[in-house]
Scaffold this motif. Structure first.
Motif, short mmCIF file in Angstrom:
data_model
loop_
_atom_site.label_atom_id
_atom_site.label_comp_id
_atom_site.label_asym_id
_atom_site.label_seq_id
_atom_site.Cartn_x
_atom_site.Cartn_y
_atom_site.Cartn_z
N ASP A 36 -20.65 -9.32 4.85
CA ASP A 36 -20.99 -8.31 3.83
C ASP A 36 -21.48 -8.91 2.54
O ASP A 36 -20.98 -9.49 1.89
N GLY A 37 -22.91 -8.50 2.53
CA GLY A 37 -23.61 -9.09 1.29
C GLY A 37 -23.44 -8.05 -0.10
O GLY A 37 -24.28 -8.42 -1.00
N ARG A 38 -22.50 -7.34 -0.02
CA ARG A 38 -22.32 -6.70 -1.35
C ARG A 38 -21.37 -6.82 -2.15
O ARG A 38 -21.01 -6.07 -3.34
N VAL A 39 -20.48 -7.95 -2.01
CA VAL A 39 -19.43 -8.27 -2.70
C VAL A 39 -19.90 -9.05 -3.75
O VAL A 39 -20.66 -9.95 -4.12
N ASP A 40 -19.51 -8.52 -5.03
CA ASP A 40 -19.62 -9.11 -6.28
C ASP A 40 -18.76 -9.99 -7.05
O ASP A 40 -18.61 -11.04 -7.81
N CYS A 41 -17.26 -9.54 -6.35
CA CYS A 41 -16.33 -10.17 -7.00
C CYS A 41 -14.99 -10.30 -6.20
O CYS A 41 -15.00 -8.93 -5.30
N MET A 42 -14.14 -11.36 -5.99
CA MET A 42 -12.95 -11.19 -4.81
C MET A 42 -11.78 -11.24 -6.03
O MET A 42 -11.58 -12.16 -6.93
N ILE A 43 -10.97 -10.46 -5.88
CA ILE A 43 -9.42 -10.29 -6.32
C ILE A 43 -8.15 -10.59 -5.34
O ILE A 43 -8.31 -9.97 -4.49
N VAL A 44 -7.44 -11.65 -5.77
CA VAL A 44 -6.64 -12.22 -4.79
C VAL A 44 -5.17 -11.91 -5.47
O VAL A 44 -4.83 -12.56 -6.72
N GLY A 45 -4.26 -10.76 -5.23
CA GLY A 45 -3.18 -10.55 -5.92
C GLY A 45 -1.79 -10.89 -5.19
O GLY A 45 -1.47 -10.38 -3.77
N VAL A 70 -13.82 -15.64 -8.06
CA VAL A 70 -12.57 -15.17 -7.53
C VAL A 70 -11.65 -14.91 -8.76
O VAL A 70 -11.39 -15.75 -9.71
N ILE A 71 -10.60 -13.74 -8.87
CA ILE A 71 -9.76 -13.62 -9.89
C ILE A 71 -8.35 -13.70 -9.25
O ILE A 71 -8.21 -12.99 -8.19
N LEU A 72 -7.47 -14.26 -9.85
CA LEU A 72 -6.10 -14.23 -9.26
C LEU A 72 -5.27 -13.42 -9.96
O LEU A 72 -5.29 -13.57 -11.31
N VAL A 73 -4.53 -12.61 -9.30
CA VAL A 73 -3.66 -11.62 -10.28
C VAL A 73 -2.04 -12.00 -9.53
O VAL A 73 -1.99 -12.04 -8.54
N THR A 74 -1.11 -12.35 -10.52
CA THR A 74 0.21 -12.69 -9.90
C THR A 74 1.07 -12.59 -11.20
O THR A 74 0.72 -11.82 -12.09
N ASP A 75 2.33 -12.96 -10.85
CA ASP A 75 3.42 -12.84 -11.76
C ASP A 75 3.44 -13.68 -12.83
O ASP A 75 3.01 -14.77 -12.71
N ARG A 76 3.98 -13.21 -14.13
CA ARG A 76 3.67 -13.96 -15.20
C ARG A 76 4.66 -15.47 -14.93
O ARG A 76 5.62 -15.23 -14.66
N VAL A 106 -13.13 -9.15 -14.62
CA VAL A 106 -13.87 -8.74 -13.73
C VAL A 106 -15.40 -8.75 -13.95
O VAL A 106 -16.25 -9.36 -13.50
N GLU A 107 -15.50 -8.23 -15.10
CA GLU A 107 -17.11 -7.80 -15.77
C GLU A 107 -17.53 -9.46 -16.19
O GLU A 107 -18.59 -9.91 -15.97
N LYS A 108 -16.51 -10.02 -17.04
CA LYS A 108 -16.87 -11.45 -17.45
C LYS A 108 -17.29 -12.22 -16.56
O LYS A 108 -17.96 -13.34 -16.50
N ALA A 109 -16.37 -12.35 -15.18
CA ALA A 109 -16.58 -13.18 -14.08
C ALA A 109 -17.96 -12.82 -13.58
O ALA A 109 -18.49 -14.06 -13.23
N CYS A 110 -18.29 -12.00 -13.15
CA CYS A 110 -19.63 -11.40 -12.53
C CYS A 110 -20.63 -11.98 -13.23
O CYS A 110 -21.64 -12.55 -12.88
N HIS A 111 -20.71 -12.00 -14.51
CA HIS A 111 -21.57 -12.36 -15.43
C HIS A 111 -21.87 -13.93 -15.53
O HIS A 111 -22.92 -14.58 -15.90
N ALA A 112 -20.57 -14.45 -15.32
CA ALA A 112 -20.45 -16.13 -15.59
C ALA A 112 -20.93 -16.90 -14.52
O ALA A 112 -20.74 -18.20 -14.63
#
Length: 275
Positions: A36-45, A70-76, A106-112
């Motif tokens: 899939d060539g359309r992925v801009d960012c991945m989020i792992v929760g 890649v952005i990780l979402v987890t418990d504090r 997400v916006e910052k990660a895609c830009h960076a």
């Protein structure tokens, strides 16, 4: 598109609502977005109890898909940083802050990403406006469906192929060409797709080339076969691309490509040959 992998359907839905837009939710057999060539960012929760068993997935994402943040979402939890030592993630967002902060991360990660930084360098350079537009367009499309050739690029930015080619060659002081630059972007994407699990036949088909053509491009740069390309580190390949095709152009404009991770003094592989 945002690709989401989460421990539960409820957490995946919570993340989906927070980011909105075009979203794909993975599962146990589709954790990496293969073909899939359309992925801009991945989020792992993943919640605190599940996260230790998913560190390998994060490592695999960083290794196989280096051009996608890649952005990780987890418990504090204060132990998360230690658990992720050596793992590449663009940001960590706590579950209790998903609604308020995830979208901006997400916006910052895609830009960076490295390619986004290169696009910014070109956009802010003193290169001719038509060439700036062409280079920026080619960089943006390279993360999904790279421009296949000079004619396709010229059509996309409504400029003469001869004009773009001459401007590029003049500012690169003859060190390389726009066609080789575009071929390099194709191989960056090809390697990413292959490392994500696609066969070389599928990679070539997705990019619009025969496998033999893709292999010929690879022999010109970085100077190896497609099979040998699989053992070249993605960061090393990107560094070589910057050194070989970007830096000569920017040197002609009095600029440097200060991107991360590319290091222009790093060799690509034992197979490297001049192109």
């Amino acid at each position: 598109m945002i690709h989401i992998v989460a421990g539960t359907a409820g957490d995946a839905e919570r993340i989906r609502r927070a980011v909105g837009g075009d979203v794909q939710i993975g599962n146990g057999t589709n954790e990496l977005p293969v073909d899939d060539g359309r992925v801009d960012c991945m989020i792992v929760g993943y919640r605190r109890g599940l996260l230790p068993n998913r560190v390998r997935l994060l490592e695999e994402m960083g290794r196989k898909l280096p051009l996608i943040p890649v952005i990780l979402v987890t418990d504090r939890d204060t132990n998360v940083a230690g658990l992720l030592s050596g793992v590449r993630v663009s940001a960590i967002v706590w579950f209790d802050e998903v609604q308020a902060k995830l979208q901006s991360h997400v916006e910052k990660a895609c830009h960076a990403t490295a390619l986004s930084q290169l696009a910014d360098v070109f956009r802010q350079s003193t290169l001719p406006p038509s060439l700036r537009a062409a280079l920026t367009h080619s960089i943006h499309t390279a993360r999904s469906n790279p421009v296949r050739n000079l004619g396709e690029l010229a059509h996309a930015v409504r400029c003469s192929p001869a004009t773009l080619s001459q401007q590029f060659r003049r500012h690169a002081t003859g060190a390389t060409t726009l066609s080789r630059f575009l071929g390099g972007l194709v191989l960056l994407r090809a390697q990413q797709l292959r490392l994500a699990g696609s066969s070389w036949e599928n990679v070539a088909g997705q990019l619009g080339f025969a496998r033999a053509t893709l292999n010929r491009k690879c022999r010109k740069w970085p100077g190896c076969t497609l099979r040998e390309l699989e053992i070249v580190g993605p960061d090393i390949l990107l560094a070589s691309f910057v050194s070989q095709y970007v830096q000569p152009l920017l040197n002609g404009a009095g600029l440097r490509a200060d991107t991360n991770p590319p290091r222009s003094d790093q060799p690509v592989s034992p197979y490297r040959r001049p192109s």
